[in-house]
Each structure stands twice: as C-alpha cells, then as structure tokens.
Enzyme design. Structure first.
Site, PDB file in Angstrom:
ATOM      1  N   MET A  12      12.207   7.054  -0.509  1.00 49.48           N
ATOM      2  CA  MET A  12      10.797   7.457  -0.315  1.00 49.48           C
ATOM      3  C   MET A  12      10.139   6.576   0.738  1.00 49.48           C
ATOM      4  SD  MET A  12       9.318   8.427  -4.088  1.00 49.48           S
ATOM      5  CE  MET A  12       9.427   6.767  -4.752  1.00 49.48           C
ATOM      6  N   CYS A  14       6.582   7.730   2.075  1.00 41.70           N
ATOM      7  CA  CYS A  14       5.200   8.138   2.338  1.00 41.70           C
ATOM      8  C   CYS A  14       4.626   8.830   1.106  1.00 41.70           C
ATOM      9  CB  CYS A  14       5.117   9.072   3.544  1.00 41.70           C
ATOM     10  SG  CYS A  14       5.924  10.668   3.267  1.00 41.70           S
ATOM     11  N   CYS A  17       6.310  11.996   0.014  1.00 39.40           N
ATOM     12  CA  CYS A  17       7.520  11.831  -0.786  1.00 39.40           C
ATOM     13  C   CYS A  17       7.171  11.823  -2.279  1.00 39.40           C
ATOM     14  CB  CYS A  17       8.234  10.536  -0.432  1.00 39.40           C
ATOM     15  SG  CYS A  17       8.773  10.425   1.290  1.00 39.40           S
ATOM     16  N   TYR A  64      16.582  12.766  -1.999  1.00 38.14           N
ATOM     17  CA  TYR A  64      16.353  11.400  -2.487  1.00 38.14           C
ATOM     18  C   TYR A  64      17.421  11.039  -3.512  1.00 38.14           C
ATOM     19  CZ  TYR A  64      11.832  12.435  -0.414  1.00 38.14           C
ATOM     20  OH  TYR A  64      10.849  12.814   0.463  1.00 38.14           O
ATOM     21  N   CYS A 120     -23.800  -3.100 -18.559  1.00 33.78           N
ATOM     22  CA  CYS A 120     -24.502  -1.845 -18.848  1.00 33.78           C
ATOM     23  C   CYS A 120     -24.705  -1.619 -20.340  1.00 33.78           C
ATOM     24  CB  CYS A 120     -23.757  -0.674 -18.235  1.00 33.78           C
ATOM     25  SG  CYS A 120     -24.571   0.920 -18.533  1.00 33.78           S
ATOM     26  N   CYS A 125     -28.274  -1.144 -18.940  1.00 33.40           N
ATOM     27  CA  CYS A 125     -28.751   0.241 -19.011  1.00 33.40           C
ATOM     28  C   CYS A 125     -29.044   0.692 -20.443  1.00 33.40           C
ATOM     29  CB  CYS A 125     -27.716   1.185 -18.409  1.00 33.40           C
ATOM     30  SG  CYS A 125     -26.957   0.627 -16.882  1.00 33.40           S
ATOM     31  N   CYS A 541     -47.939  31.720  -8.414  1.00 31.99           N
ATOM     32  CA  CYS A 541     -46.811  31.161  -9.152  1.00 31.99           C
ATOM     33  C   CYS A 541     -45.520  31.865  -8.752  1.00 31.99           C
ATOM     34  CB  CYS A 541     -47.030  31.322 -10.661  1.00 31.99           C
ATOM     35  SG  CYS A 541     -48.358  30.291 -11.307  1.00 31.99           S
ATOM     36  N   CYS A 542     -44.473  31.082  -8.528  1.00 33.46           N
ATOM     37  CA  CYS A 542     -43.132  31.606  -8.202  1.00 33.46           C
ATOM     38  C   CYS A 542     -43.074  32.332  -6.862  1.00 33.46           C
ATOM     39  CB  CYS A 542     -42.613  32.531  -9.305  1.00 33.46           C
ATOM     40  SG  CYS A 542     -42.553  31.777 -10.928  1.00 33.46           S
TER      41      CYS A 542
END
Length: 544
Positions: A12, A14, A17, A64, A120, A125, A541-542
């Site tokens: 192998m 890369c 592979c 391989y 956290c 948090c 509205c809308c």
C-alpha cells in the site's frame, strides 16, 4: 462476539490503496474494516463467512499481499505497552478524538487528573446555561407582560438552584462521558501527565508510550495582573456558579459573552450588578447595533455599565471589595460585596513538559499548531481550547475528530471556520455567524446591509418583547450573504438557518423567497432579507 483482528498488508502507498484493500477484505467477510496504508495494517471483525484463505485471495487479486499478525490487546495497560493514540485531557475535543480513533481501529487512552468531561459539562456550558435558565424564569415571573395573567416571583434559594445544577452536571458527566469509555473500548488513565520525550509521557511516575499524542487539556479562567487583586476574594466563571447566597451587589469585570451571561444571571436573581469593560462597548466583538441593545436591556434591568474603563487597583474595605478605575469620566471607585473576574480564559499547558517533547507555545501559552492541528513535534497534535481555535465546545469537538484522523491516517483535513456560529445566552440572546460589516469592509468587500428591528416581527409583537434586531451583511455585487447577526429571544436557534445559508452560499433574494414559518422568530431572517429592497414595516403579514 468475534474479536477484532489485525492484518498486515504489503504494497500500500496511498489513500486509494486503503479503499481498494478495504473493499477486498469486505468481500472476504471482514466487517468494520479500517485500513491504514502508512502503517501497512488492516483491522476488522471477522463474520461467520470470513476465512483467511479467501481474504488472502481477494487482496492478492487487487495487487497486494496479506499476512495475519498477532491480535493486539484491545486495551493495553499503562506500563509502557503503548497505544496508537494517547490523549491528555478528557473534554469534548478529547472524547471526539477518542471515538474517531476507535472508529479507525486504533487503541486509545485518555489521561485525566481531575473530573472527567472537561470544561463544558463540569464548569462551563451545561452548569451556566442551567443556572441562566433558572434565573431568567425567576425574572420573568416578576415581570410578566400579559394583561390578565398576573405572575409573581417568590424568594430565591440559590443553594437549591446550585444543587439542582450539580445533579444535572453529574448525570451528564456520567451519561455523555464516563459511560462512553467502556462502550467504545477507551482506556482511562488517572493521574497527571507530563512528556518525558516525544513518544512517552509519565503519568504519576508510570510511563505510557504512544504512536501519536493529542494534547486536549483545555483552558482555565485567566486573571490579569491588577495591583491589590490578590487581597480580594474574587470570583471566576467557575466559582460564581458555586455560591450559596446571592450577593447584594456584584462588580463584573469583562462584558463579553461570559461576563454578560453571568452578570445578567445575578441581575435576574436580584443583585445590583455593575459591568466594567475595557473596550468601548459591551459585547465588543458583535455588531455595534447589537451592543447598544444589550447595554440598554442591562441598564433597564437595573445594572450599571462602565465602558472604556481600565482597572488601576483593587482592595478591600471591611466586608466589601473595591476597584479603582480610570475611565472616560475620570477616576471612579466602585464598591460591592463581590467581584467577578470574567476576563477570558488561557490554555492549560503548565506542567505538561512540552519542552521535553519539542512542542512550542505562543505568547499566550497556547500550543502552536499548523492547519492540520499538528504541533512542532510531528508525532503530537493538539485540539480545543489549548490551541488558538475559537473557544466553543463544538469547535473543540470537530478539532478533536480532525486531529485524530490526521494523526492516525496521515490525512490533512482542515477546519473551516467560515460558518462557525457563536451564541451569547443573555436575555435576549445574541447570535452571529459570518462577517460583521466592519470585517467585510476591512477585507476589501463592497457590502450592503439590512437592519430589521424586532418591533416589526410578528412573533416579537405577539410575545410582548420587541427589543432586538437582525442585521444581515451581503456582497453588493452578487447578493451573497456574508454575515448574519441577531439579538432576540431564541436567537441561538434562529442563527442555524443563517449558518446553512452561508454554508450553501445563498443570496439575500433566495433567503427572501424561501418559506419561513409565520409567527416564529426565524421569520425575522426572511423579513431582514426583504429589507434590502423594501420597507418591511409597510408590508402585510407574510407578504412575499
């Protein structure tokens, strides 16, 4: 249940592979395959159909060679046997990295000297937002806006609030951290870690070796040098959440996110709060229009704000503490029952032995990393608040994931902060993503902006809370959204729509013509986008 096996793969060279070999082993009946071309290994869990001869034939057919290697112990001990990845620290960056590494088939150990879970869940948090919500509910009980629906705030039992917060923290620490260790097959080594050299740490005298290391020790409250401050029993963002009585008066030094949140928390609980900020406005890194709104809200709730103020000295007078300021109004002395220092956080690197490992830090003590999160020692990576990345838990978690993959697989994943949101959990909330107007102009962009007051947003009108605004920043030529900035109730939820708009390069016209549900604060984004070309106050509205 079958144990994971490790195979040695020859030839192998890369990443491609890895895919080819992984597919071949999958055809041979190996499940949960993880291939590492740099180390020449493949690991997986054999299914009932798996046979070594078949695997050898399948791998040979794609070019391989395959040999079986001794199966390593899934959890090596801490006596020097070694791990694929050793992580120092046990917060969000650490756990994200550990889980990613286990997904890749690596052996992992986390080293922790204190409470598992990091900032956290323990002191950041989770506990702060739990306390903020409780304080906000108390404030609203005494300030109901609706006719015919009278509310009343009773007393405050801060000890009970803190106990409830502590119980929540303990549960989340168990559910989201401690219990995940055996589930994912991660070793926890208790003790204080220090590098001996580039591939070994000592944990309370025991040597632990690693193929790769990740420093994820986080940050701690930082207190600037101020004459006399050492005589004052000042609070930090950690100790402020442990008080059992509400101070009658409180000075908060620092009016960025942490200072604003904790200062307003105690305002809501009845403290007379004074904010001191060295820069020229509160929330100094937000849009100026947002700073004006939050300052106005704080003052309306009874707080006092000093901006552009430098602390000259501190001390005690009887049972009270004082600060001397140099401010635009001249010398000022402030007195209060308690002082809270919310002046930022700095990386935890002391005692790690970084020099022995060849790991450099910057002037602020942060571990220096490249774009791949690799330190100046190629075997050691760092992630989270111990680096110069923005100090948000979701950034730390992503960094841990990226660092683990880069460290173990030799990849070069990068973190793109272009669409990173930030939220300050004041009331109203502040949320932003992308560029401010000033940042865009400083970057050479020609921009247009739209500022929409919440007083024209139907949801805000119905709620009886119209203080706030939405500011959108867009590229003048293309109309692409460059930044979104919101101060409103539920702004932290609203901002995610703007995150997606930035992520997929939406224009303001596309935002304006996208459905937004009526009578939500999220509709404000659509109205702000319409505001680039129309007076929204004159629309029905809308109106599309």
């Amino acid at each position: 249940m079958n144990e994971r096996i490790e195979l040695q793969v020859e030839g192998m060279h890369c990443d491609g592979c890895e895919t080819t070999v992984g597919d071949a082993l999958g055809r041979a009946g190996l499940g949960d395959v993880a291939v590492d071309w740099r180390r020449g290994t493949a690991t997986g869990i054999p299914t009932a159909a798996f046979e070594m001869s078949t695997a050898t034939r399948e791998v040979s057919a794609v070019g391989y060679g395959l040999v079986i290697a001794p199966t390593p112990d899934p959890a090596p001990d801490a006596t020097g046997a070694g791990y694929d990845l050793v992580i120092i620290g046990s917060g969000s960056a650490s756990f994200a990295a550990a889980i990613k590494a286990r997904d890749l088939g690596a052996t992992v150990a986390i080293v922790e000297s204190s409470e598992i879970g990091g900032t956290c869940v323990n002191v950041g948090c989770v506990p702060s937002k739990a306390m903020l919500r409780a304080a906000e509910a108390y404030w609203k009980a005494g300030h109901g806006p609706f006719a015919g629906a009278e509310t009343m705030a009773g007393g405050v039992d801060l000890r009970a609030m803190v106990a409830q917060k502590d119980a929540l923290v303990a549960k989340m620490r168990t559910d989201k951290y401690q219990d995940l260790l055996p589930h994912h097959g991660i070793d926890l080594i208790r003790g204080t870690a220090a590098f001996v050299d580039g591939d070994t740490i000592a944990v309370d005298g025991h040597l632990v070796k690693g193929f790769r290391f990740l420093i994820a020790t986080g940050a701690a409250p930082w207190i600037p040098p101020i004459e006399g401050l050492d005589t004052v029993d000042h609070l930090t963002s950690t100790t402020a959440l442990e008080l059992d009585e509400v101070p009658a008066s409180l000075i908060v030094v620092g009016a960025n996110a942490i200072g604003l949140e904790l200062g307003q928390l105690f305002t809501h609980l009845g403290s007379r709060v004074t904010f001191v900020e060295a820069l020229d406005r509160v929330a100094p890194f937000e849009e100026p229009e947002i700073s004006e709104v939050i300052a106005r809200r704080l003052e309306a709730q009874g707080a006092t704000v000093h901006i552009g103020a430098r602390i000259v000295a501190a001390g005690r007078a009887g049972s009270r503490s004082w600060l001397d300021l140099s401010s635009p109004k001249g010398p000022v002395r402030l007195e209060a029952d308690r002082i809270l220092m919310a002046t930022g956080r700095r990386a935890r690197t002391a005692g790690l032995g970084l020099e022995a490992a060849g790991v450099e830090t910057d002037q602020r003590g942060q571990v220096v990393v490249d774009a791949d999160l690799r330190t100046t020692n190629e075997r050691i990576y760092a992630a989270g608040d111990v680096t110069d990345l923005p100090q948000f838990v979701y950034v730390a978690a992503l960094a841990g994931n990226v660092a683990a993959e880069n460290a173990l697989r030799g990849t070069t994943r990068k973190i793109d902060l272009t669409t990173m949101p930030r939220v300050t959990f004041t009331s109203p909330q502040v949320a932003s993503v992308g560029l401010t107007e000033a940042q865009a102009r400083e970057g050479g962009k020609r921009v247009i902006t739209s500022i929409l007051p919440m007083s024209v947003v139907p949801r805000a009108i119905v709620d009886g809370d119209t203080e706030g605004l939405v500011k959108l920043v867009a590229d003048e030529a293309s109309g692409h959204l460059l930044g979104a900035h919101v101060i409103a109730n539920d702004a932290g939820d609203v901002i995610q729509a703007a995150v997606m708009a930035l992520r997929y390069r939406a224009t303001i016209d596309e935002i304006a013509t996208t459905f937004h549900p009526y009578l939500t604060i999220a509709e404000a984004l659509k109205l702000a986008a319409q505001g680039f070309g129309k007076d929204v106050a004159t629309l029905s509205c809308c109106a599309a």
